[in-house]
Enzyme design. Structure first.
Site, PDB file in Angstrom:
ATOM      1  N   ASN A   8       5.365  -7.699 -84.276  1.00  0.00           N
ATOM      2  CA  ASN A   8       6.596  -7.098 -84.803  1.00  0.00           C
ATOM      3  C   ASN A   8       6.295  -6.661 -86.242  1.00  0.00           C
ATOM      4  OD1 ASN A   8       9.133  -6.486 -85.743  1.00  0.00           O
ATOM      5  ND2 ASN A   8       9.976  -8.551 -85.492  1.00  0.00           N
ATOM      6  N   LYS A  10       8.074  -5.043 -88.222  1.00  0.00           N
ATOM      7  CA  LYS A  10       9.294  -5.067 -89.051  1.00  0.00           C
ATOM      8  C   LYS A  10       9.403  -3.798 -89.918  1.00  0.00           C
ATOM      9  CE  LYS A  10       9.464 -10.059 -88.750  1.00  0.00           C
ATOM     10  NZ  LYS A  10       9.838 -11.321 -89.364  1.00  0.00           N
ATOM     11  N   HIS A  96      16.560 -10.454 -82.396  1.00  0.00           N
ATOM     12  CA  HIS A  96      15.717 -11.133 -83.385  1.00  0.00           C
ATOM     13  C   HIS A  96      16.626 -11.817 -84.410  1.00  0.00           C
ATOM     14  CE1 HIS A  96      12.990 -11.777 -86.729  1.00  0.00           C
ATOM     15  NE2 HIS A  96      12.002 -11.696 -85.851  1.00  0.00           N
ATOM     16  N   GLU A  98      16.598 -11.966 -87.487  1.00  0.00           N
ATOM     17  CA  GLU A  98      16.966 -11.147 -88.650  1.00  0.00           C
ATOM     18  C   GLU A  98      18.126 -10.206 -88.296  1.00  0.00           C
ATOM     19  OE1 GLU A  98      13.009  -9.775 -89.522  1.00  0.00           O
ATOM     20  OE2 GLU A  98      12.472 -11.779 -90.203  1.00  0.00           O
ATOM     21  N   GLU A 168      11.874 -18.623 -80.993  1.00  0.00           N
ATOM     22  CA  GLU A 168      11.518 -18.456 -82.401  1.00  0.00           C
ATOM     23  C   GLU A 168      12.444 -19.291 -83.276  1.00  0.00           C
ATOM     24  OE1 GLU A 168       9.355 -14.628 -83.396  1.00  0.00           O
ATOM     25  OE2 GLU A 168      11.485 -14.136 -83.418  1.00  0.00           O
ATOM     26  N   GLY A 174       8.543 -16.598 -91.227  1.00  0.00           N
ATOM     27  CA  GLY A 174       8.319 -16.151 -92.604  1.00  0.00           C
ATOM     28  C   GLY A 174       7.912 -17.255 -93.571  1.00  0.00           C
ATOM     29  N   SER A 214       5.552 -17.959 -87.822  1.00  0.00           N
ATOM     30  CA  SER A 214       4.350 -18.390 -88.554  1.00  0.00           C
ATOM     31  C   SER A 214       3.126 -18.568 -87.657  1.00  0.00           C
ATOM     32  CB  SER A 214       4.623 -19.677 -89.327  1.00  0.00           C
ATOM     33  OG  SER A 214       5.576 -19.436 -90.337  1.00  0.00           O
TER      34      SER A 214
HETATM   35  P1  PGA Z   1       6.288 -14.457 -88.920  1.00  0.00           P
HETATM   36  O1  PGA Z   1       7.517 -13.732 -88.210  1.00  0.00           O
HETATM   37  O2  PGA Z   1       5.146 -14.431 -87.956  1.00  0.00           O
HETATM   38  O3  PGA Z   1       6.042 -13.662 -90.149  1.00  0.00           O
HETATM   39  O4  PGA Z   1       6.733 -15.873 -89.210  1.00  0.00           O
HETATM   40  C1  PGA Z   1       7.782 -13.947 -86.861  1.00  0.00           C
HETATM   41  C2  PGA Z   1       8.956 -13.159 -86.399  1.00  0.00           C
HETATM   42  O5  PGA Z   1       9.843 -12.805 -87.195  1.00  0.00           O
HETATM   43  O6  PGA Z   1       9.032 -12.834 -85.201  1.00  0.00           O
END
Ligand code: PGA
Length: 258
Positions: A8, A10, A96, A98, A168, A174, A214
């Site tokens: 992803n 983003k 997601h 976010e 997740e 993050g 992560s």
């Molecule tokens: P990250 O994000 O690997 O940077 O922790 C994962 C995600 O948002 O799917």
């Protein structure tokens, strides 16, 4: 079933030049690799989908990061599933954390998107997971359960095979903390049970259940391989093609060794 390595990207790759650098680096990293047991799916920002489609060297599948549930019309600023399909997208990330957090997406809104993605021949990657507060108050399993059930409400058995679920934990995204392999396994078992209840064993057993949050070359052994997941959803590390391809290689090799 091949393991899925979903990147992803983003809201990154800010210019055509940056995108081209990313793609040529990725091409170099992929050269000569034949991972039979894992498959990379890249989800770039919408504005780059066409360039990714043109670049695509068949080693990478294409996905989007979100979509609007309607096919066309007066929805300023939105992107339709038909547009995604016409750009060779196979997958679309839905729900997601976010999107839930910054855009207030509810399970109901996510349910509409899932139904529309399936209707339009896209494979939705449904993201679920608990926040830190929910974890600390021991609500992890009830949160996951509600999110999965409400997102998949009304989905027919015939479409079940197209769905991917990604566990997740919001607190693991993050940062640098990840759940234990046992915690992930527990979440996976719960998700699988809900899928079996909804769609029956035959369909539910083939639904890939991924882990995200992560993921990197150091954590992937615990969060994906030891916990028996069907792949990973990667944020930050997917912006580094050598890391992305390395993670895919580690997961692929773990299948060869089995
Ligand atoms: P990250 O994000 O690997 O940077 O922790 C994962 C995600 O948002 O799917």
């Amino acid at each position: 079933m091949k393991k899925l390595i979903v990147g992803n990207l983003k809201m990154n790759l800010l210019s055509p030049e940056e995108r081209e650098r990313y793609l040529s680096w990725l091409k170099k990293e992929l050269a000569g690799r034949k991972d039979k047991h894992s498959e990379i799916v890249l989800c770039p920002p919408f504005v780059h989908l066409e360039a990714f489609k043109k670049w695509n060297n068949r080693k990478v599948r294409l996905g989007a990061q979100d979509m609007f549930p309607e096919s066309k019309g007066s929805y300023t600023g939105e992107i339709s599933p038909v547009m995604l399909k016409n750009l060779s997208c196979e997958y679309v990330i839905i729900g997601h954390s976010e999107r839930r957090r910054y855009f207030g997406e509810s399970n109901g809104a996510i349910n509409l998107k899932i139904a529309s993605a399936l209707k339009n021949g896209l494979k939705p990657i449904l993201c679920v997971g608990e926040t830190r507060e929910e974890k600390e108050s021991e609500q992890t399993l009830s949160v996951i359960s509600n999110q999965v059930k409400e997102a998949l409400l009304g989905v027919s058995r015939a479409k079940a095979e197209q769905i991917v679920v990604a566990y997740e934990p919001v607190w693991a995204i993050g940062g640098d903390k990840v759940p234990t392999a046992n915690e992930i396994m527990e979440a996976k078992l719960l998700i699988r049970k809900i899928l079996v209840d909804l769609f029956g064993k035959k369909y539910a057993e083939s639904t890939p259940i991924l882990y995200g949050g992560s993921v990197n070359t150091k954590t992937v052994g615990g969060v994906c391989i030891d916990s028996g997941m069907d792949g990973v959803l990667i944020g930050r590390e997917s912006l580094q093609p050598h890391e992305l391809v390395k993670i895919s290689g580690i997961i692929n090799d773990s299948c060869v060794l089995k």
